[in-house]
Design a protein around this motif. Structure first.
Motif, PDB file in Angstrom:
ATOM      1  N   GLU A 162     -17.943 -27.061  -0.594  1.00 13.95           N
ATOM      2  CA  GLU A 162     -18.244 -28.248   0.075  1.00 13.95           C
ATOM      3  C   GLU A 162     -19.838 -28.320   0.548  1.00 13.95           C
ATOM      4  O   GLU A 162     -20.284 -26.913   1.169  1.00 13.95           O
ATOM      5  N   GLU A 163     -20.452 -29.532   0.472  1.00 13.66           N
ATOM      6  CA  GLU A 163     -21.908 -29.310   0.962  1.00 13.66           C
ATOM      7  C   GLU A 163     -22.201 -30.184   2.037  1.00 13.66           C
ATOM      8  O   GLU A 163     -21.293 -31.019   2.558  1.00 13.66           O
ATOM      9  N   PHE A 164     -23.442 -30.041   2.807  1.00 13.33           N
ATOM     10  CA  PHE A 164     -23.708 -30.910   3.925  1.00 13.33           C
ATOM     11  C   PHE A 164     -22.646 -30.550   5.085  1.00 13.33           C
ATOM     12  O   PHE A 164     -22.543 -31.676   5.784  1.00 13.33           O
ATOM     13  N   VAL A 165     -22.310 -29.628   5.185  1.00  9.52           N
ATOM     14  CA  VAL A 165     -21.518 -29.276   6.451  1.00  9.52           C
ATOM     15  C   VAL A 165     -22.337 -28.964   7.689  1.00  9.52           C
ATOM     16  O   VAL A 165     -23.318 -27.980   7.653  1.00  9.52           O
ATOM     17  N   ILE A 166     -22.137 -29.867   8.651  1.00  6.68           N
ATOM     18  CA  ILE A 166     -22.846 -29.555  10.001  1.00  6.68           C
ATOM     19  C   ILE A 166     -22.583 -28.249  10.639  1.00  6.68           C
ATOM     20  O   ILE A 166     -21.743 -27.837  11.000  1.00  6.68           O
ATOM     21  N   ASP A 167     -23.903 -27.654  10.908  1.00  2.19           N
ATOM     22  CA  ASP A 167     -23.728 -26.151  11.514  1.00  2.19           C
ATOM     23  C   ASP A 167     -22.987 -25.324  10.628  1.00  2.19           C
ATOM     24  O   ASP A 167     -22.351 -24.369  11.393  1.00  2.19           O
ATOM     25  N   GLY A 168     -22.823 -25.420   9.580  1.00  2.00           N
ATOM     26  CA  GLY A 168     -21.853 -24.720   8.683  1.00  2.00           C
ATOM     27  C   GLY A 168     -22.253 -23.242   8.675  1.00  2.00           C
ATOM     28  O   GLY A 168     -21.467 -21.985   8.386  1.00  2.00           O
ATOM     29  N   ALA A 169     -23.605 -22.854   8.463  1.00  2.00           N
ATOM     30  CA  ALA A 169     -24.067 -21.770   8.410  1.00  2.00           C
ATOM     31  C   ALA A 169     -23.836 -20.763   9.744  1.00  2.00           C
ATOM     32  O   ALA A 169     -23.912 -19.597   9.717  1.00  2.00           O
ATOM     33  N   THR A 170     -23.613 -21.178  10.733  1.00  2.00           N
ATOM     34  CA  THR A 170     -23.479 -20.560  12.195  1.00  2.00           C
ATOM     35  C   THR A 170     -22.136 -20.592  12.676  1.00  2.00           C
ATOM     36  O   THR A 170     -21.899 -19.932  13.739  1.00  2.00           O
ATOM     37  N   ALA A 171     -21.386 -21.599  12.332  1.00  2.00           N
ATOM     38  CA  ALA A 171     -20.227 -21.785  12.984  1.00  2.00           C
ATOM     39  C   ALA A 171     -19.193 -20.403  13.025  1.00  2.00           C
ATOM     40  O   ALA A 171     -19.080 -19.950  11.830  1.00  2.00           O
ATOM     41  N   ASP A 172     -18.465 -20.155  13.979  1.00  2.00           N
ATOM     42  CA  ASP A 172     -17.556 -19.055  14.004  1.00  2.00           C
ATOM     43  C   ASP A 172     -16.129 -19.502  13.331  1.00  2.00           C
ATOM     44  O   ASP A 172     -15.652 -18.747  12.889  1.00  2.00           O
ATOM     45  N   LEU A 173     -15.748 -20.870  13.313  1.00  2.24           N
ATOM     46  CA  LEU A 173     -14.518 -21.078  12.934  1.00  2.24           C
ATOM     47  C   LEU A 173     -14.899 -22.749  12.247  1.00  2.24           C
ATOM     48  O   LEU A 173     -15.640 -23.383  12.600  1.00  2.24           O
ATOM     49  N   ILE A 174     -14.434 -22.729  10.886  1.00  6.87           N
ATOM     50  CA  ILE A 174     -14.419 -23.797  10.194  1.00  6.87           C
ATOM     51  C   ILE A 174     -13.205 -24.442  10.058  1.00  6.87           C
ATOM     52  O   ILE A 174     -12.260 -23.755   9.179  1.00  6.87           O
ATOM     53  N   LEU A 175     -12.814 -25.733  10.048  1.00 10.27           N
ATOM     54  CA  LEU A 175     -11.574 -26.367  10.029  1.00 10.27           C
ATOM     55  C   LEU A 175     -11.815 -27.102   8.645  1.00 10.27           C
ATOM     56  O   LEU A 175     -12.641 -28.000   8.387  1.00 10.27           O
ATOM     57  N   ILE A 176     -10.873 -27.007   7.812  1.00 10.84           N
ATOM     58  CA  ILE A 176     -11.065 -27.400   6.163  1.00 10.84           C
ATOM     59  C   ILE A 176      -9.575 -28.140   6.027  1.00 10.84           C
ATOM     60  O   ILE A 176      -8.555 -27.668   6.135  1.00 10.84           O
ATOM     61  N   PRO A 177      -9.688 -29.407   5.539  1.00  6.35           N
ATOM     62  CA  PRO A 177      -8.608 -30.322   5.219  1.00  6.35           C
ATOM     63  C   PRO A 177      -8.101 -29.881   3.665  1.00  6.35           C
ATOM     64  O   PRO A 177      -9.353 -29.807   2.960  1.00  6.35           O
ATOM     65  N   VAL A 178      -7.109 -29.961   3.279  1.00  8.76           N
ATOM     66  CA  VAL A 178      -6.800 -29.501   1.837  1.00  8.76           C
ATOM     67  C   VAL A 178      -5.696 -31.070   1.712  1.00  8.76           C
ATOM     68  O   VAL A 178      -4.756 -31.307   2.269  1.00  8.76           O
ATOM     69  N   ARG A 179      -6.067 -31.711   0.596  1.00  6.64           N
ATOM     70  CA  ARG A 179      -5.394 -32.812   0.349  1.00  6.64           C
ATOM     71  C   ARG A 179      -4.599 -32.630  -1.050  1.00  6.64           C
ATOM     72  O   ARG A 179      -5.156 -32.179  -2.130  1.00  6.64           O
ATOM     73  N   ASP A 180      -3.256 -32.675  -0.980  1.00  3.20           N
ATOM     74  CA  ASP A 180      -2.390 -32.632  -2.082  1.00  3.20           C
ATOM     75  C   ASP A 180      -1.155 -33.275  -2.071  1.00  3.20           C
ATOM     76  O   ASP A 180      -1.265 -34.314  -1.444  1.00  3.20           O
ATOM     77  N   ALA A 181      -0.212 -33.138  -3.096  1.00  3.81           N
ATOM     78  CA  ALA A 181       0.865 -33.969  -3.236  1.00  3.81           C
ATOM     79  C   ALA A 181       1.583 -34.388  -1.855  1.00  3.81           C
ATOM     80  O   ALA A 181       2.303 -35.350  -1.480  1.00  3.81           O
TER      81      ALA A 181
END
Length: 377
Positions: A162-181
């Protein structure tokens, strides 16, 4: 701590004065260009962040006292967001605030209990990646979801980009949603397990990054398929937070333009006495007042409104604050004339931030359509 009691408007005013004084002390306005260069390389203003997370306890604002927080409301967070936006501060407050709210919605699960106290103490930072469906990028969303999860004997792994993640380069934890069935499922991934590439974008004051996961170990937040509502609320809070920043930016460049119009003389009198300049500034002032009204309504909705009321308020904030910020920064450049177009003048940084933020979580047109849908439902 400065934020122990901030329930009244007087306390919010004191908080605002304190934040302004601290930001100006740590980051004088004349150092803005230097800070922009640091942010464009993916860096963070560590000195300012230390001050915010120390005496001001800013990351603890929305966290209940039982979890080490202040127990305040979005009204206090809005003050900090507005003044950080006014200074174009390069600290991970917005991203960490939204991520903390997401984890609080899953209070009681192991991942929330593990990370929320540390986030409140300012020991770590976090950010959120938003599902394209939530921010109106349906064309992309119909092709494929950005991330996919795989269950393993040890838990889960995630893969995707994913692109354009705010503060993505320095964050210690990243919350990521996954969409499926099964619906929308939220996962937490530590930054050390991801490839994180800082992006050089139009706005050098907002650190953005490309996040790539290749079978990265992930922890489930909540239960499978139940993150849709919490992520929708997170989107709305993020829109309100960005709107607060945009309001601060708009007020700053409006004041900058007014001051210059008073001081700059042409044909023997201040240029602010010319009707053409007055019309420009009046138009900006009306837009800024409309944005401020939308933000105040959003603050109420975040604290006391229903989910639908919050969604409507967030859409209105996006529709009012983004255009106001773009208009205010653009007219500031015009009022300043030739000097406004130079690299040495900070006006272009505000214009870049305004353009970048306007489409960060969906374009104003998308939010107008969403508001119409909510009104008709």
């Amino acid at each position: 701590m400065i934020l122990e009691h901030t329930e009244s408007s007087e306390d919010r005013a004191f908080l605002r004065e304190s934040i302004i004084a601290m930001v100006r002390k740590v980051n004088p306005p004349e150092n803005l260009l230097e800070r922009a260069e640091t942010a464009s390389a993916g860096g963070t203003d560590t000195e300012l962040w230390s001050a915010l997370s120390g005496d001001f306890a800013a990351p603890a604002l929305a966290v209940p006292e039982a979890l080490g927080g202040v127990g305040a409301t979005f009204a206090e967070a809005a003050v900090i967001l507005e003044e950080l936006g006014a200074a174009l501060a390069t600290v991970p407050y917005l991203s960490t605030f939204v991520a903390t709210e997401v984890l609080l919605a899953a209070a009681g699960c192991d991942i929330s209990d593990k990370w929320v106290p540390r986030l409140a103490a300012g020991e770590v930072t976090a950010t959120v990646i938003f599902d394209p469906v939530l921010i109106g990028d349906h064309a992309f969303a119909e092709q494929s979801a950005p991330f996919a999860a795989q269950q393993t004997p040890d838990g889960y792994t995630l893969s995707g980009t994913e692109e354009f993640v705010i503060d993505g380069a320095t964050a210690d934890l990243i919350l990521i949603p996954v969409r499926d069935a099964s619906g929308c499922t939220l996962f937490a991934v530590e930054g050390k397990h991801l490839r994180r590439d800082p992006m050089r974008t139009l706005d050098p004051t907002r650190p953005l990054a490309v996040i790539t996961a290749e079978n990265a170990p992930a922890e489930l937040v909540g239960t499978v398929g139940d993150a849709g509502q919490s992520m929708a609320r997170a989107r709305d809070l993020a829109l309100l937070a960005i709107g607060c920043e945009q309001l601060g930016q708009s007020k700053t460049v409006l004041n900058m333009a007014v001051e210059y119009a008073r001081e700059r003389t042409q044909f023997g009198r201040p240029i602010g006495s010319f009707q053409a300049i007055q019309h420009k500034l009046a138009e900006v002032a009306v837009a800024v007042q409309s944005a401020e009204s939308a933000v105040e309504h959003g603050i109420w909705a975040a604290a006391k409104g229903t989910a639908d009321e919050l969604s409507r308020a967030a859409a209105m904030v996006a529709m009012a604050c983004a255009p106001a910020a773009v208009l205010a920064a653009g007219e500031c450049i015009q009022v300043h004339g030739g000097i406004g177009f130079t690299w040495e003048h900070p006006a272009h940084l505000y214009y870049r931030r305004a353009l970048s933020s306007a489409g960060l979580l969906g374009k104003p047109q998308h939010h107008a359509e969403r508001l119409l849908e909510l009104a008709l439902s």
